[in-house]
Design an enzyme around this catalytic site. Structure first.
Site, short mmCIF file in Angstrom:
data_model
loop_
_atom_site.label_atom_id
_atom_site.label_comp_id
_atom_site.label_asym_id
_atom_site.label_seq_id
_atom_site.Cartn_x
_atom_site.Cartn_y
_atom_site.Cartn_z
N HIS A 92 0.79 -1.21 0.15
CA HIS A 92 0.06 -0.01 -0.07
C HIS A 92 0.92 1.21 0.04
O HIS A 92 0.43 2.17 -0.34
CB HIS A 92 -1.05 0.03 1.26
CG HIS A 92 -2.14 -1.15 0.97
ND1 HIS A 92 -3.48 -0.70 1.44
CD2 HIS A 92 -2.13 -2.16 0.47
CE1 HIS A 92 -4.30 -1.80 1.17
NE2 HIS A 92 -3.54 -2.45 0.46
N HIS A 260 -2.16 -12.16 -2.33
CA HIS A 260 -3.04 -13.02 -1.48
C HIS A 260 -2.69 -14.49 -1.33
O HIS A 260 -3.69 -15.06 -0.71
CB HIS A 260 -4.56 -12.60 -2.27
CG HIS A 260 -4.78 -11.26 -2.30
ND1 HIS A 260 -6.05 -11.02 -3.00
CD2 HIS A 260 -4.50 -10.33 -1.78
CE1 HIS A 260 -6.39 -9.55 -2.93
NE2 HIS A 260 -5.38 -9.18 -1.98
#
Length: 717
Positions: A92, A260
């Protein structure tokens, strides 16, 4: 007892902020001065890029690996491993990068400050940074927050079994929020398309330069477009978003799946009990946000995104489990305990289910977001997913390279990389440039250029056009490499192809004869033009020059990647490709900031380039002199001449008339007249208009010019 009237100003509003409320059309110059040295607590002579070279990287690695499994009771690690949290923090930070203007990314440590530290998508990343504090405290000034935040995710992957591609240090910290990045015009977090200030128009056209689909998100909405599940529509959003991050389809699938493969999402609780973000938190919270002061709110009870569950069966191990579950099982829409929409598998065997983060005897369904399901539903993404599923080694290699690209794209060219783990391989997205010669006779080259038929305007304009592509945001572009001569750039409208071809024909011959690179010769030519124009004004100057630029080839150039560097405006040359919603002076400010110029440097360059005669197409707008070609301060003198009147004649055109006779003396654009209308810029203009500052003007112009010409010479730092 009643409270006394407060004796101080409320709210801490700055003069600039208050002025913007009163005069919303005023040009705000703050982005040119956002990194004031007074905000930096370190010594004026501190050089981080030198300090980090003394960092004990091996010791740091050991400390980072140990941190991953050193679970703290105040924020316990999922399954005893902080890897997923650290990867999300790094992702992020780096994932805000967008290729269109080079802004965002991990290179400044900006995630520590608003708005990023309080974006909904960054919920609980404040905990990740606090977990890193003991390491930052230990290594001190040898390790910036920017490098540490970027490094944490890479070390997390290594600790979970991925063979990473490498890592480079060298990111320097900033000390207050960035002011130059436009994140969108919405006035509420996660505002859907169609709401006030929406970043979408037409069918679903995302506003440039934005990459994320909503205010407060890094990428796309994990629950679907505007929170409504439709994996194919989400796939369309993903493709646009990742393209704007400079990623192709294969890199997109690799990053989605690889991100993920480990960790989990958190939504096992009541989202209404989560309190304010860090910037809105109470004083006693000490910069922590998203606290749950009603219930436990940590471990298995954490609420972050609202989505709940792991993506894979073994979420602390690098493997191919993401594709195994995604492609080999059917999925259905469910609601998380926090009420978020997510996908869960149908009839998944018990041994495929991940265990609870605290109770290893309890298993729960994994989940997928709409973005994950897009990898299965979209035909192109599915082909890539199936290829990765069949070849884990290939998937790991593609992901490692894509992760390296994600975390290093805004660090600049390889010459800026520092550390023992810098990959030897040169990658095309690093914009490689070969080393140039330094053994030729610079004075002989200057003499040949001066003896040519090229005009001062042609010399200066060509050098400027070569250098102006530089972006300090991601350290791309610039004069080094002489890519202005390559097929794509030489045909850009803003480079005036016919004029450019004429100049390059002459300069290429000189480069061949002298043994110099064309990149060097182009810059020397501009310097020759400046020196000639200064002599015309009565000043003998030598423009600083350092040899050693190289000439990049077509094979070293990713033309598709370079499309974003094509100028569509250049206030320094008084040109814009067409009329835009944004004013010419705002575009000039943006260009100056990307060139890393201060407001005085922008001012002095405008004044000098106008009188030299570098306007696009040879127009006379802003050429406030009767001695064009001479480096005089006439632009400033005539701009401040109170015998003139300034008359609008069009959307971006003005006449400068003699007030007494009404005779037209000159013409101008907004990019000229803003220097007289804006009170701050006018204060600089008045300095250069003074009778005793003619020589100062020339010296300051030369200094600012050399700064632009050398902006991409990282070997000189």
């Amino acid at each position: 007892m009643s409270e006394s009237k407060c004796p101080v100003m409320h709210g801490g509003a700055t003069t600039t902020e208050a002025n913007k409320v009163w005069w919303p059309k005023a040009l705000n110059l703050d982005i040119l001065h956002q990194y004031d040295t007074k905000t930096n607590p370190l010594e004026a002579d501190f050089d981080y890029r030198e300090a980090v070279k003394t960092l004990d990287v091996e010791a740091l690695k050991k400390d980072m690996i140990a941190l991953m499994t050193d679970s703290q009771p105040w924020w316990p690690a999922d399954w005893g491993h902080y890897g997923g949290l650290m990867i999300r923090m790094t992702w992020h930070s780096a994932g805000t990068y967008r290729i269109s203007d080079g802004r965002g990314g991990a290179a400044s440590g900006s995630q520590r400050f608003a708005p990023l530290n309080s974006w909904p998508d960054n919920a609980n990343l404040d905990k990740a940074r606090r977990l890193l504090w003991p390491i930052k405290k230990k290594y001190g000034n040898k390790l910036s927050w920017a490098d540490l935040i970027a490094y944490a995710g890479t070390m997390a992957y290594e600790s979970m079994g991925l063979n990473t591609f490498g890592f480079a240090f060298g990111r320097e910290d900033i000390w207050h929020p960035e002011k130059d990045i436009y994140w969108g015009s919405e006035r509420e977090w996660l505002a859907p398309s169609g709401s006030e200030g929406s970043r979408y128009s037409g069918e679903r056209d995302l506003e440039n330069p934005l990459a994320a689909v909503m205010m407060g998100l890094i990428y796309v909405n994990p629950e679907g477009v505007d929170g409504k599940s439709d994996p194919q529509k989400t796939a369309n959003d993903i493709r646009v978003t990742f393209e704007r991050m400079a990623m192709n389809d294969e890199e997109t699938v690799a990053l989605t799946a690889g991100g993920h493969t480990v960790g989990k999402a958190h939504g096992n609780g009541d989202a209404s009990q989560v309190e304010a973000d860090p910037e809105g938190a109470e004083l006693e919270d000490q910069g922590f946000g998203w606290l749950n002061k009603t219930k436990r709110g940590i471990g298995r009870d954490t609420v972050t995104s609202g989505i709940e569950g792991a993506w894979t069966s073994n979420p602390t191990k690098w493997d191919n489990g993401f594709f195994d579950l995604l492609l080999n099982y059917d999925w259905e829409l469910k609601k998380s305990p926090a009420g978020a929409t997510q996908w869960e598998p149908i009839d998944l065997p018990e041994d495929k289910k991940p265990v609870d983060v605290e109770d290893l005897t309890t298993r729960y369904n994994p989940m997928m977001t709409d973005a994950d399901m897009a990898m299965k539903v979209d035909p192109e993404y599915r082909k890539i997913s199936e290829k990765f599923a069949q070849d884990q080694h290939y998937f790991s290699e593609v992901f490692a390279r894509a992760w390296f690209k994600l975390t290093h794209r805004d660090l600049g060219p390889k010459a800026r990389y520092i550390g023992p783990d810098v990959p030897k391989e040169e990658l095309i997205w690093q914009d490689p440039v070969p080393a140039g010669s330094t053994s030729y006779d610079v004075e002989a080259v200057k003499a040949k250029i001066a003896a040519s038929d090229l005009t001062v305007s042609e010399l200066v304009t060509t050098a400027w056009d070569s250098a102006r592509t530089y972006r300090n945001s991601d350290k791309r572009g610039g004069a080094n490499g002489a890519r202005i001569r390559l097929e794509q750039q030489r045909n850009w409208e803003g480079n005036e192809p016919e004029r450019l071809a004429k100049v390059l024909t002459v300069l290429e011959a000189i480069a061949t004869e002298s043994g110099a690179s064309l990149a060097d010769v182009i810059v020397i030519a501009g310097n020759v033009g400046i020196e000639k124009s200064a002599k015309e004004a009565g000043f003998e100057v030598t423009v600083p020059f350092s040899a050693g630029r190289g000439d990049a080839s077509e094979e070293m150039t990713d033309n598709e990647s370079f499309e974003v560097l094509e100028p569509v405006h250049d206030g320094f040359r008084n040109w814009q490709k067409q009329h835009y919603t944004v004013t010419p002076e705002e575009m000039l400010l943006d260009k100056a900031q990307l060139l890393n110029l201060t407001a005085p440097e922008m001012t002095v360059l405008i004044g000098g380039m106008r009188v030299i005669g570098t306007n696009f197409g040879g127009t006379k707008h802003g050429v406030f002199t009767d001695n064009e070609g001479a480096l005089t301060n006439d632009f400033f003198v005539n701009l401040t001449d109170m015998s003139n009147s300034w008359i609008p004649t069009g959307r971006n055109s003005y006449e400068i008339q003699d007030t007494a006779t009404k005779a037209v003396k000159w013409t101008a654009t907004r990019a000229d007249l803003v220097f007289g209308s804006n009170s701050i810029l006018r204060s600089y203009v008045e300095v250069y208009a003074q009778d005793d500052n003619k020589e100062k003007f020339v010296k300051d112009f030369v200094s600012a010019w050399a700064k632009v010409m050398n902006a991409d010479r990282f070997d000189l730092a």
